[in-house]
Design a protein around this motif. Structure first.
Motif, mmCIF file in Angstrom:
data_model
loop_
_atom_site.group_PDB
_atom_site.id
_atom_site.type_symbol
_atom_site.label_atom_id
_atom_site.label_comp_id
_atom_site.label_asym_id
_atom_site.label_seq_id
_atom_site.Cartn_x
_atom_site.Cartn_y
_atom_site.Cartn_z
ATOM 1 N N THR A 25 -10.650 1.510 -1.657
ATOM 2 C CA THR A 25 -10.104 2.836 -1.349
ATOM 3 C C THR A 25 -8.628 2.743 -0.990
ATOM 4 O OG1 THR A 25 -12.269 3.602 -0.562
ATOM 5 C CG2 THR A 25 -10.344 4.861 0.145
ATOM 6 N N ALA A 26 -8.284 1.757 -0.165
ATOM 7 C CA ALA A 26 -6.887 1.573 0.243
ATOM 8 C C ALA A 26 -6.008 1.261 -0.964
ATOM 9 C CB ALA A 26 -6.789 0.450 1.277
ATOM 10 N N LYS A 27 -6.513 0.435 -1.872
ATOM 11 C CA LYS A 27 -5.756 0.115 -3.086
ATOM 12 C C LYS A 27 -5.562 1.364 -3.945
ATOM 13 C CE LYS A 27 -7.296 -4.686 -3.843
ATOM 14 N NZ LYS A 27 -8.057 -5.543 -4.783
ATOM 15 N N GLU A 28 -6.655 2.098 -4.130
ATOM 16 C CA GLU A 28 -6.649 3.248 -5.037
ATOM 17 C C GLU A 28 -5.733 4.363 -4.557
ATOM 18 O OE1 GLU A 28 -8.188 4.937 -8.633
ATOM 19 O OE2 GLU A 28 -8.645 2.975 -7.759
ATOM 20 N N TYR A 29 -5.708 4.560 -3.230
ATOM 21 C CA TYR A 29 -4.987 5.719 -2.695
ATOM 22 C C TYR A 29 -3.892 5.310 -1.707
ATOM 23 C CZ TYR A 29 -9.237 7.794 -4.603
ATOM 24 O OH TYR A 29 -10.270 8.154 -5.431
ATOM 25 N N GLU B 137 -0.755 5.248 -1.948
ATOM 26 C CA GLU B 137 0.376 6.164 -1.902
ATOM 27 C C GLU B 137 0.076 7.371 -1.033
ATOM 28 O OE1 GLU B 137 3.195 8.760 -4.991
ATOM 29 O OE2 GLU B 137 2.008 7.068 -5.725
ATOM 30 N N GLN B 138 -1.142 7.913 -1.178
ATOM 31 C CA GLN B 138 -1.527 9.081 -0.377
ATOM 32 C C GLN B 138 -1.778 8.711 1.081
ATOM 33 O OE1 GLN B 138 -2.702 8.079 -3.373
ATOM 34 N NE2 GLN B 138 -3.894 9.703 -4.366
ATOM 35 N N LEU B 139 -2.445 7.592 1.300
ATOM 36 C CA LEU B 139 -2.813 7.191 2.663
ATOM 37 C C LEU B 139 -1.632 6.583 3.410
ATOM 38 C CD1 LEU B 139 -6.249 5.504 1.861
ATOM 39 C CD2 LEU B 139 -5.903 7.757 2.893
ATOM 40 N N GLY B 140 -0.757 5.917 2.673
ATOM 41 C CA GLY B 140 0.364 5.218 3.290
ATOM 42 C C GLY B 140 0.020 3.745 3.481
ATOM 43 N N VAL B 141 0.851 2.879 2.958
ATOM 44 C CA VAL B 141 0.600 1.434 3.056
ATOM 45 C C VAL B 141 0.543 0.995 4.520
ATOM 46 C CG1 VAL B 141 1.548 -0.862 2.539
ATOM 47 C CG2 VAL B 141 1.615 0.955 0.807
ATOM 48 N N ASP B 142 1.455 1.492 5.324
ATOM 49 C CA ASP B 142 1.492 1.103 6.743
ATOM 50 C C ASP B 142 0.217 1.516 7.464
ATOM 51 O OD1 ASP B 142 3.968 -0.030 6.424
ATOM 52 O OD2 ASP B 142 5.082 1.697 7.196
ATOM 53 N N ALA B 143 -0.299 2.699 7.137
ATOM 54 C CA ALA B 143 -1.531 3.177 7.775
ATOM 55 C C ALA B 143 -2.708 2.290 7.393
ATOM 56 C CB ALA B 143 -1.800 4.626 7.387
ATOM 57 N N CYS B 144 -2.761 1.851 6.141
ATOM 58 C CA CYS B 144 -3.841 0.975 5.699
ATOM 59 C C CYS B 144 -3.751 -0.388 6.380
ATOM 60 C CB CYS B 144 -3.795 0.820 4.178
ATOM 61 S SG CYS B 144 -4.175 2.336 3.253
ATOM 62 N N ILE B 145 -2.534 -0.917 6.467
ATOM 63 C CA ILE B 145 -2.339 -2.199 7.156
ATOM 64 C C ILE B 145 -2.784 -2.086 8.616
ATOM 65 C CG2 ILE B 145 -0.590 -3.807 8.006
ATOM 66 C CD1 ILE B 145 0.976 -3.293 5.424
ATOM 67 N N TYR C 183 -5.751 -9.458 3.244
ATOM 68 C CA TYR C 183 -5.470 -10.358 2.128
ATOM 69 C C TYR C 183 -5.700 -9.658 0.788
ATOM 70 C CZ TYR C 183 -6.061 -14.188 -1.172
ATOM 71 O OH TYR C 183 -5.957 -15.005 -2.270
ATOM 72 N N PHE C 184 -6.840 -9.007 0.640
ATOM 73 C CA PHE C 184 -7.152 -8.361 -0.633
ATOM 74 C C PHE C 184 -6.298 -7.118 -0.863
ATOM 75 C CE2 PHE C 184 -11.234 -10.703 -0.111
ATOM 76 C CZ PHE C 184 -11.153 -11.442 -1.294
ATOM 77 N N PHE C 185 -6.017 -6.369 0.193
ATOM 78 C CA PHE C 185 -5.199 -5.164 0.032
ATOM 79 C C PHE C 185 -3.758 -5.525 -0.302
ATOM 80 C CE2 PHE C 185 -2.327 -2.072 2.203
ATOM 81 C CZ PHE C 185 -2.436 -1.071 1.252
ATOM 82 N N LYS D 289 2.923 -10.780 6.363
ATOM 83 C CA LYS D 289 1.531 -10.438 6.694
ATOM 84 C C LYS D 289 0.571 -10.986 5.647
ATOM 85 C CE LYS D 289 2.512 -6.216 9.356
ATOM 86 N NZ LYS D 289 1.899 -6.580 10.631
ATOM 87 N N TYR D 290 1.023 -10.994 4.393
ATOM 88 C CA TYR D 290 0.166 -11.550 3.337
ATOM 89 C C TYR D 290 0.010 -13.056 3.511
ATOM 90 C CZ TYR D 290 -1.646 -12.764 -1.256
ATOM 91 O OH TYR D 290 -2.421 -13.248 -2.277
ATOM 92 N N ILE D 291 1.099 -13.742 3.798
ATOM 93 C CA ILE D 291 1.030 -15.187 4.044
ATOM 94 C C ILE D 291 0.095 -15.478 5.216
ATOM 95 C CG2 ILE D 291 2.367 -17.178 4.873
ATOM 96 C CD1 ILE D 291 4.756 -16.009 3.269
ATOM 97 N N LYS D 292 0.233 -14.700 6.269
ATOM 98 C CA LYS D 292 -0.614 -14.891 7.450
ATOM 99 C C LYS D 292 -2.082 -14.648 7.127
ATOM 100 C CE LYS D 292 -1.105 -13.353 12.269
ATOM 101 N NZ LYS D 292 -0.546 -12.476 13.328
ATOM 102 N N ALA D 293 -2.361 -13.556 6.402
ATOM 103 C CA ALA D 293 -3.742 -13.233 6.046
ATOM 104 C C ALA D 293 -4.341 -14.303 5.149
ATOM 105 C CB ALA D 293 -3.795 -11.867 5.363
ATOM 106 N N ALA D 294 -3.544 -14.807 4.199
ATOM 107 C CA ALA D 294 -4.027 -15.861 3.313
ATOM 108 C C ALA D 294 -4.341 -17.137 4.109
ATOM 109 C CB ALA D 294 -2.992 -16.148 2.225
ATOM 110 N N ALA D 295 -3.484 -17.454 5.055
ATOM 111 C CA ALA D 295 -3.710 -18.641 5.880
ATOM 112 C C ALA D 295 -4.959 -18.490 6.737
ATOM 113 C CB ALA D 295 -2.491 -18.892 6.768
#
Length: 291
Positions: A152-156, A158-166, A179-181, A197-203
């Motif tokens: 859902t976060a991937k799909e929307y 733009e509407q939801l806001g990347v920062d809000a999803c994070i 990591y997946f988002f 944040k991606y590097i951290k999540a992957a680690a």
């Protein structure tokens, strides 16, 4: 609900329907109503509701098919929403409810809702309602519902806001979700915070090959912040830290870290890689001084 028969005799559709129902001829009553209600008139709202009601109670699949065809527009939507929920037709219930508490109550039944249908439903909600419902799903079953929320976060986004999803994933400390988002968003972003944040999540999720790749390829993460994180997290593979320190001039810090953590084979490999006499002498001098 009155019509005229061919000879001019008035026909009460409701009376005829009741005659069928009194004899438990539900299929016949349904067939009759579907035929006479084809014009989809506002004055037939009661009968539209009735044909849906009797099938939701007895043959939910038939009611589902009627609703899927979209042949009626004037029935009692709140009433049908309740019956859909009771019949386990949760997607139909969600499509008919218009109040957030009702939607939040139904949406947690993810065990009985096809994931893609749920993702598509999120696209019909306002930003605020969607984020609230996403949070509820994670509260109820973080592990079981995570992939739905990621999709859902991937799909929307733009509407939801990347920062809000994070923020949502961080609130639940879901590094897997992050990591997946962020993985789907990284290539189009130049935001240092997102790359970090991606590097951290992957680690945190053990995706060491990806940590190594991004620290080697990305030009957007904060070097100092990333170096400090990698030293703190103490990955079993030192290559990500070597990438950062080699690219951004933190060789003394790298030497100290590798030596104090007994990772001498990485020092040897690094010296061979850069083929620098000066660097080799520097490493040797550091080791001799700190013995």
């Amino acid at each position: 609900m009155m019509s005229q028969m061919e000879g001019g005799c008035p026909v009460d559709y409701n009376t005829i329907t009741d005659l069928f129902l009194q004899r438990n001829l539900i299929r016949e009553a349904t067939a009759f109503l579907l035929d006479v209600l084809k014009p989809n008139l506002p004055e037939h709202a009661f009968l539209q509701t009735k044909v849906l009601e009797i099938n939701l109670v007895t043959y939910p699949n038939v009611a589902d098919a009627i609703l899927a065809n979209g042949m009626f527009n004037h029935y009692d939507r709140p009433r049908i929403a309740q019956l859909c929920e009771q019949a386990g037709l949760y997607v139909r219930a969600l499509q008919h409810y218009s109040e957030l508490p009702d939607i939040k109550r139904v949406i947690v039944n993810t065990h009985a809702i096809e994931p893609q249908a749920l993702v598509e439903f999120f696209g019909t909600l306002s930003r605020e309602w969607a984020l609230e419902c996403m949070k509820d799903l994670l509260l109820v079953n973080l592990r079981g519902n995570l992939q739905i929320i990621v999709q859902t976060a991937k799909e929307y986004s733009e509407q939801l806001g990347v920062d809000a999803c994070i923020k949502l994933f961080e609130e639940f400390k879901s590094y897997e979700g992050l990591y997946f988002f962020l993985g789907s968003y990284l290539s189009s972003s130049e935001d240092p915070d997102i790359h970090f944040k991606y590097i951290k999540a992957a680690a945190k999720t053990g995706q060491l090959k990806e940590v190594e790749r991004v620290t080697r390829e990305s030009n957007f993460y904060d070097p100092e912040k990333t170096k400090n994180f990698l030293m703190e997290v103490k990955l079993p593979d030192a290559r990500p830290l070597i990438n950062v320190c080699d690219r951004f001039g933190f060789v003394p810090d790298l030497t100290h870290y590798l030596y104090t953590n007994n990772m001498l084979r990485y020092i040897e490999g690094y010296v061979q890689k850069v083929s620098s006499v000066w660097l080799c002498m520097w490493f040797c001098r550091y080791i001799l001084v700190n013995r």
